[in-house]
Structure formats: structure tokens, C-alpha cells
Scaffold this motif. Structure first.
Motif, PDB file in Angstrom:
ATOM      1  N   SER A   1       5.789   5.975   3.367  1.00 43.86           N
ATOM      2  CA  SER A   1       5.911   6.824   4.556  1.00 43.86           C
ATOM      3  C   SER A   1       6.679   6.139   5.681  1.00 43.86           C
ATOM      4  CB  SER A   1       4.520   7.232   5.052  1.00 43.86           C
ATOM      5  OG  SER A   1       3.852   8.012   4.077  1.00 43.86           O
TER       6      SER A   1
ATOM      7  N   HIS B   1       0.880  -1.168   0.000  1.00 44.75           N
ATOM      8  CA  HIS B   1       0.000   0.000   0.000  1.00 44.75           C
ATOM      9  C   HIS B   1       0.912   1.210   0.000  1.00 44.75           C
ATOM     10  CE1 HIS B   1      -2.832   3.051   1.456  1.00 44.75           C
ATOM     11  NE2 HIS B   1      -3.762   2.274   0.910  1.00 44.75           N
TER      12      HIS B   1
ATOM     13  N   ARG C   1       5.652   3.350   7.217  1.00 45.03           N
ATOM     14  CA  ARG C   1       4.776   2.646   8.155  1.00 45.03           C
ATOM     15  C   ARG C   1       4.698   1.171   7.781  1.00 45.03           C
ATOM     16  NH1 ARG C   1       1.855   7.484   7.354  1.00 45.03           N
ATOM     17  NH2 ARG C   1       0.289   6.507   5.994  1.00 45.03           N
ATOM     18  N   GLY C   2       4.497   0.352   8.785  1.00 46.49           N
ATOM     19  CA  GLY C   2       4.401  -1.084   8.567  1.00 46.49           C
ATOM     20  C   GLY C   2       5.758  -1.755   8.666  1.00 46.49           C
TER      21      GLY C   2
ATOM     22  N   THR D   1       0.945   4.498   0.054  1.00 44.49           N
ATOM     23  CA  THR D   1       0.934   5.608   1.011  1.00 44.49           C
ATOM     24  C   THR D   1       1.619   5.219   2.306  1.00 44.49           C
ATOM     25  OG1 THR D   1      -1.107   6.497   0.064  1.00 44.49           O
ATOM     26  CG2 THR D   1      -0.530   7.193   2.296  1.00 44.49           C
ATOM     27  N   ASN D   2       1.253   4.078   2.852  1.00 38.39           N
ATOM     28  CA  ASN D   2       1.857   3.623   4.107  1.00 38.39           C
ATOM     29  C   ASN D   2       3.302   3.181   3.904  1.00 38.39           C
ATOM     30  OD1 ASN D   2      -0.571   4.075   5.431  1.00 38.39           O
ATOM     31  ND2 ASN D   2      -1.271   1.980   5.154  1.00 38.39           N
TER      32      ASN D   2
END
Length: 220
Positions: free
Chosen positions: A69, A63, A71-72, A65-66
Motif C-alpha cells: 500500500s 508486511h 506505507r512505511g 498489506t502495509n
């Protein structure tokens, strides 16, 4: 129109945008009937490479966007942002290298009402695809990221009545569709090609550089 007739293409669709500015867009990846296996083989090869080089599991949902950035933690690991950027660009290269894939991105901007912009962008995508299909005498199906709860797709489909797209988009969660995930990374790069946010300056040229055969995003 007999909706039981086979379709010539399936378009895998995902959205992107910046709600605070009213920018909304949809990207569709068109796959000719019968050509999905070769596209998915190239994608699996890339995911296998990511697993070997970065430890990112092959079934980890991309994904954009995540992921971009930071994230994850795929596989419990946390790749550095520069590694994530390289992976995303490699994904775009794989998508751009598939001769059977076509890419369409349509966008609009409504600074005071992002929900209206999203509806207009999807309507613009449907009209664009329907015109394109009519020119070559083909039919298509649509698959969009979703869980079945979004009424916009069916409402806009009824409103537009595309002759070459007989049925409203089927909603499929991105985590079970590699082709939706591919559409997501293209849509995210298209968003920055349009918005040119200063914090995402490194992405401004990704769409044109890595997808040289893709038409520029079309404003509706």
C-alpha cells in the motif's frame, strides 16, 4: 501421544482476509526438519539484492498489506509502488522455487461475522494439515505470527485435537521470523486470488503465476 518425539515438519502460519466481507484465510508454509537453512539462505540472498537495488534494509519487516500500500519508509526511503510490487513478486518467486517448501491455504467467508470466519478458517487449516500428515505418517509443529496474547490458537487446537500436531501453535512476532514474513506475502497474494478486489486487480494472478506448485486455496 508422546509430544517429546521429534517432528518432521514445521509449518509457519500467517493470516489474511477482508473483515468487511467476512473473508478470512490462513496460509501455512511447511518446512521439513533440517531444511530451513537452505530456505533462509535463498531469502537472505533476495534481501541482500533488495538492499543493493532499492536500499531496503535486510532486517526491514516485510508486511505485505502495509508494504504494497506504500506505507512505511524502509531505511528512510520510500520505494515507488511499482518497485514494491516487483519486490513482492520476486519474494513469491523465491518462495515458489524452494523444492522443500509446501504451501497450504485454507479460507472461509462469513459476511456477518469475520471473527467467526477467522476461527473456522484456522480450524479448517488444522484439520487439513492433520489429514495430510496422517496420510504420510508424519508429525508437525506450528508457528504462527503473534505475541502470545491470542487465545484462539490454543482453543481451536483443543477443540480439533489433531493427532499429528501434538502441541498448539507457538506464537512468534513476524519481525523476528523471516519464515513468518514469507507466509505473510503468500497469504496476502492468496487473499486477492480469492477476493479479486478491483483496486488490487494487479494481484489477482500472483498466487497462481508465482507459486505454480501450490494447490489452489481450499474453502472449508
Amino acid at each position: 501421544m508422546n509430544t517429546r518425539q521429534p517432528v518432521d515438519h514445521t509449518f509457519y502460519v500467517d493470516e489474511s482476509g477482508i473483515p468487511s466481507t467476512g473473508l478470512a484465510l490462513y496460509t501455512a508454509l511447511g518446512v521439513p526438519t533440517g531444511r530451513a537453512p537452505e530456505v533462509l539462505r535463498a531469502w537472505r540472498d533476495l534481501r541482500d539484492q533488495w538492499h543493493r537495488e532499492y536500499g531496503v534494509p535486510t532486517d526491514f519487516e516485510l508486511h505485505a498489506t502495509n508494504f504494497l500500500s506504500g506505507r512505511g519508509r524502509p531505511g528512510g526511503l520510500n520505494p515507488a509502488k511499482i518497485e514494491r510490487y516487483r519486490m513482492a513478486q520476486a519474494a513469491l518467486d523465491v518462495i515458489g522455487a524452494q523444492p522443500s517448501l509446501s504451501i497450504v491455504t485454507v479460507y472461509t467467508e462469513e459476511p456477518a461475522h469475520w471473527g467467526r470466519a477467522k476461527r473456522q478458517a484456522y480450524e479448517g487449516l488444522l484439520r487439513h494439515l492433520d489429514r495430510r500428515l496422517a496420510e504420510v505418517g508424519e508429525r508437525a509443529a506450528l508457528v504462527v505470527d503473534g505475541d502470545g496474547s491470542e487465545r484462539l490458537y490454543e482453543q481451536v487446537h483443543r477443540q480439533v485435537g489433531p493427532r499429528c500436531i501434538p502441541l498448539p501453535a507457538a506464537e512468534v512476532p513476524a519481525h523476528i521470523s523471516a519464515l513468518i514474513q514469507m507466509a505473510d506475502v503468500v497469504a496476502h497474494s492468496a487473499c486477492q486470488a480469492i477476493a479479486r478486489q478491483h483496486s488490487r486487480r494487479f494481484m489477482w494472478s500472483w498466487y497462481s503465476r508465482h507459486l505454480p506448485k501450490a494447490p489452489a486455496p481450499e474453502r472449508c
